[in-house]
Motif scaffolding. Structure first.
Motif, PDB file in Angstrom:
ATOM      1  N   ARG A   1       1.001  -1.219  -0.034  1.00  0.00           N
ATOM      2  CA  ARG A   1      -0.018  -0.087  -0.042  1.00  0.00           C
ATOM      3  C   ARG A   1       0.815   1.245  -0.091  1.00  0.00           C
ATOM      4  O   ARG A   1       0.665   2.219  -0.624  1.00  0.00           O
ATOM      5  CB  ARG A   1      -0.968  -0.041   1.304  1.00  0.00           C
ATOM      6  CG  ARG A   1      -2.075  -1.107   0.966  1.00  0.00           C
ATOM      7  CD  ARG A   1      -3.379  -0.959   2.110  1.00  0.00           C
ATOM      8  NE  ARG A   1      -2.665  -1.280   3.433  1.00  0.00           N
ATOM      9  CZ  ARG A   1      -2.501  -0.352   4.346  1.00  0.00           C
ATOM     10  NH1 ARG A   1      -2.930   0.830   4.380  1.00  0.00           N
ATOM     11  NH2 ARG A   1      -2.019  -0.960   5.553  1.00  0.00           N
ATOM     12  N   ALA A   2       1.956   1.364   0.715  1.00  0.00           N
ATOM     13  CA  ALA A   2       2.996   2.466   0.835  1.00  0.00           C
ATOM     14  C   ALA A   2       3.542   2.592  -0.377  1.00  0.00           C
ATOM     15  O   ALA A   2       3.736   3.836  -0.989  1.00  0.00           O
ATOM     16  CB  ALA A   2       4.015   2.088   1.768  1.00  0.00           C
ATOM     17  N   ILE A   3       4.101   1.717  -1.355  1.00  0.00           N
ATOM     18  CA  ILE A   3       4.962   1.983  -2.212  1.00  0.00           C
ATOM     19  C   ILE A   3       4.242   2.646  -3.556  1.00  0.00           C
ATOM     20  O   ILE A   3       4.695   3.985  -4.046  1.00  0.00           O
ATOM     21  CB  ILE A   3       5.652   0.556  -2.877  1.00  0.00           C
ATOM     22  CG1 ILE A   3       6.626   0.085  -1.794  1.00  0.00           C
ATOM     23  CG2 ILE A   3       6.419   0.833  -4.297  1.00  0.00           C
ATOM     24  CD1 ILE A   3       6.842  -1.335  -2.222  1.00  0.00           C
ATOM     25  N   PRO A   4       3.353   2.294  -3.837  1.00  0.00           N
ATOM     26  CA  PRO A   4       2.483   3.139  -4.917  1.00  0.00           C
ATOM     27  C   PRO A   4       1.800   4.406  -4.569  1.00  0.00           C
ATOM     28  O   PRO A   4       1.624   5.397  -5.247  1.00  0.00           O
ATOM     29  CB  PRO A   4       1.584   2.224  -5.348  1.00  0.00           C
ATOM     30  CG  PRO A   4       1.229   1.106  -4.328  1.00  0.00           C
ATOM     31  CD  PRO A   4       2.312   1.147  -3.591  1.00  0.00           C
ATOM     32  N   THR A   5       1.533   4.510  -3.126  1.00  0.00           N
ATOM     33  CA  THR A   5       0.954   5.664  -2.787  1.00  0.00           C
ATOM     34  C   THR A   5       1.810   6.597  -2.318  1.00  0.00           C
ATOM     35  O   THR A   5       1.502   8.030  -2.811  1.00  0.00           O
ATOM     36  CB  THR A   5      -0.007   5.333  -1.389  1.00  0.00           C
ATOM     37  OG1 THR A   5      -0.904   4.211  -1.639  1.00  0.00           O
ATOM     38  CG2 THR A   5      -0.955   6.404  -1.026  1.00  0.00           C
ATOM     39  N   VAL A   6       2.864   6.414  -1.687  1.00  0.00           N
ATOM     40  CA  VAL A   6       3.905   7.390  -1.216  1.00  0.00           C
ATOM     41  C   VAL A   6       5.195   7.254  -1.555  1.00  0.00           C
ATOM     42  O   VAL A   6       5.981   7.861  -1.511  1.00  0.00           O
ATOM     43  CB  VAL A   6       3.823   7.476   0.348  1.00  0.00           C
ATOM     44  CG1 VAL A   6       2.425   7.988   1.034  1.00  0.00           C
ATOM     45  CG2 VAL A   6       4.310   6.298   1.224  1.00  0.00           C
ATOM     46  N   SER A   7       5.357   6.484  -2.501  1.00  0.00           N
ATOM     47  CA  SER A   7       6.760   6.130  -3.255  1.00  0.00           C
ATOM     48  C   SER A   7       7.841   5.804  -2.491  1.00  0.00           C
ATOM     49  O   SER A   7       8.825   6.475  -2.630  1.00  0.00           O
ATOM     50  CB  SER A   7       6.800   7.427  -4.205  1.00  0.00           C
ATOM     51  OG  SER A   7       7.725   7.205  -5.289  1.00  0.00           O
TER      52      SER A   7
END
Length: 401
Positions: free
Chosen positions: A135-141
């Motif tokens: 969830r973190a990688i595509p949302t907050v890079s």
């Protein structure tokens, strides 16, 4: 599935709402729709002058709506993370990764990546669940999250990038190489092309539709009591927008891979090398609007609708029914003649065993202006290998048909 070595490409007719036997038919049937005057390709918005690299594809027809330097290699920066996410999705599918699995934050990883560039702010000495990382990688890079995921999933960054490159090769991304899981500058050892990124986006959306919906398009993400908004410039602004990812480094400039879906019609766009975040935002919004407003899509087949049957060699069944995974469209410029010729092309006969969902053929769509595009057709059922009786039956049928 396997194709017969050296087999010829067969062409079958496919009618708008019908089911046909592919094997003996070598004509191309016309799909009729309301006729209209031919018109030129829609005029691009002026902002597109600021995008040295640009590509847009309508996934429903496979038609390339616009291409500029689509095969030019460039540094993807954080767009690399799309390959990291795809690799993780594939590992989840094959069971080598579990969503509830905890990934430790190594001291060395924390020291190198804590707050370095875009971050989810992982804490020293803790662990993070795979579900949270995805969830973190595509949302907050999350640069730090990518490294934590890579080390936890494969044992090291180097081993994980080996898997990334193997997966890219499977997808046919011939102009790509990944040396990092997060796209941090590495003297050009990580590179890709707009066409490869579009291929990757398509794979994320079509091969992993449930995971795509689950992990992309989140408006924000919170970790360590820090909430950050999604950086996607079309999310929440453009109707139907739900992905994918921005990227930026000084060397690469500002890039974006985006997608939106309306009434079953999905567009994927790639832009690269823009000069500022503001310019990227304007281009992305103008470009996707151009794709939906300047082009019209006329549906040929619905999702999972039967399209054709093709012959099977060595199978428990002599034929297999093919279907479209997604709604299939004819895409033409606004005001253009939407008539099209369609044909089913495959290397055949198809060899058993064939599993449901295996790609067996392509539906080729040729519009009135002579442009060709294609979408995959997949097996709608499983056909196992023939037993002795079925082989005998098949042989007898072949003598009289």
């Amino acid at each position: 599935m396997n194709f017969a070595h050296g087999a010829s490409v067969r062409i079958a007719s496919a009618l708008l709402a019908g089911l046909v036997l592919a094997s003996p038919v070598r004509t191309v049937a016309e799909v009729s729709a309301v006729s209209a005057a031919e018109s030129a390709t829609p005029t691009l918005p002026p902002s597109m002058d600021g995008a040295p690299i640009a590509l847009m594809i309508d996934l429903g027809s496979g038609r390339v709506l616009f291409s500029r330097e689509a095969d030019r290699r460039f540094m993807p920066a954080s767009l690399t993370k799309l390959m990291t996410i795809y690799t993780a999705f594939e590992m989840l599918d094959d069971g080598t990764l579990q969503p509830e699995q905890r990934m430790p934050v190594r001291d060395e990883t924390f020291r190198e990546w804590s707050g370095k560039g875009s971050s989810m702010f992982v804490a020293r000495g803790t662990s993070v669940g795979v579900d949270d990382l995805l969830r973190a990688i595509p949302t907050v890079s999350a640069n730090d999250g990518c490294v934590v995921l890579a080390e936890g999933a494969a044992g090291s960054v180097a081993k994980f990038t080996d898997i990334m490159n193997a997966k890219a090769k499977e997808l046919g991304m011939n102009d790509s190489h990944f040396n990092t899981p997060n796209g941090w500058p590495d003297e050009g050892r990580t590179y890709t092309s707009a066409r490869d990124l579009a291929t990757l986006a398509k794979a994320l959306i079509t091969k992993h539709p449930q995971k795509y919906r689950q992990y992309f398009g989140l408006p924000q993400f919170t970790w360590n009591d820090i909430t950050q908004k999604n950086r996607n410039p079309i999310l929440g602004v453009v109707e139907g927008a739900d992905g994918l990812k921005t990227g930026f480094t000084n060397e690469a400039g500002y890039g974006f891979v985006g997608s939106a879906e309306r009434d079953g019609r999905r567009l994927v766009m790639v832009i690269g090398g823009t000069q500022s975040g503001r310019e990227r935002k304007a281009i992305a919004r103008d470009f996707i609007a151009w794709g939906f407003d300047g082009w019209r899509a006329h549906q040929l087949y619905g999702m999972n609708q039967p399209v054709a049957k093709v012959a099977v060699q060595g199978g428990a069944e002599r034929q297999i029914e093919l279907k479209a995974e997604r709604p299939v469209f004819v895409t033409v410029p606004e005001g253009s003649d939407p008539k099209a010729h369609v044909s089913v092309r495959y290397q055949g006969p198809a060899l058993a065993p064939i599993a449901e969902g295996d790609r067996v053929a392509n539906l080729v769509i040729e519009t009135a202006d002579g442009r060709k595009s294609s979408v995959p057709l997949v097996a709608s059922e499983t056909v196992g290998e023939a037993n002795w009786w079925q082989r005998l039956r098949n042989g007898l049928f072949s003598l009289v048909t």
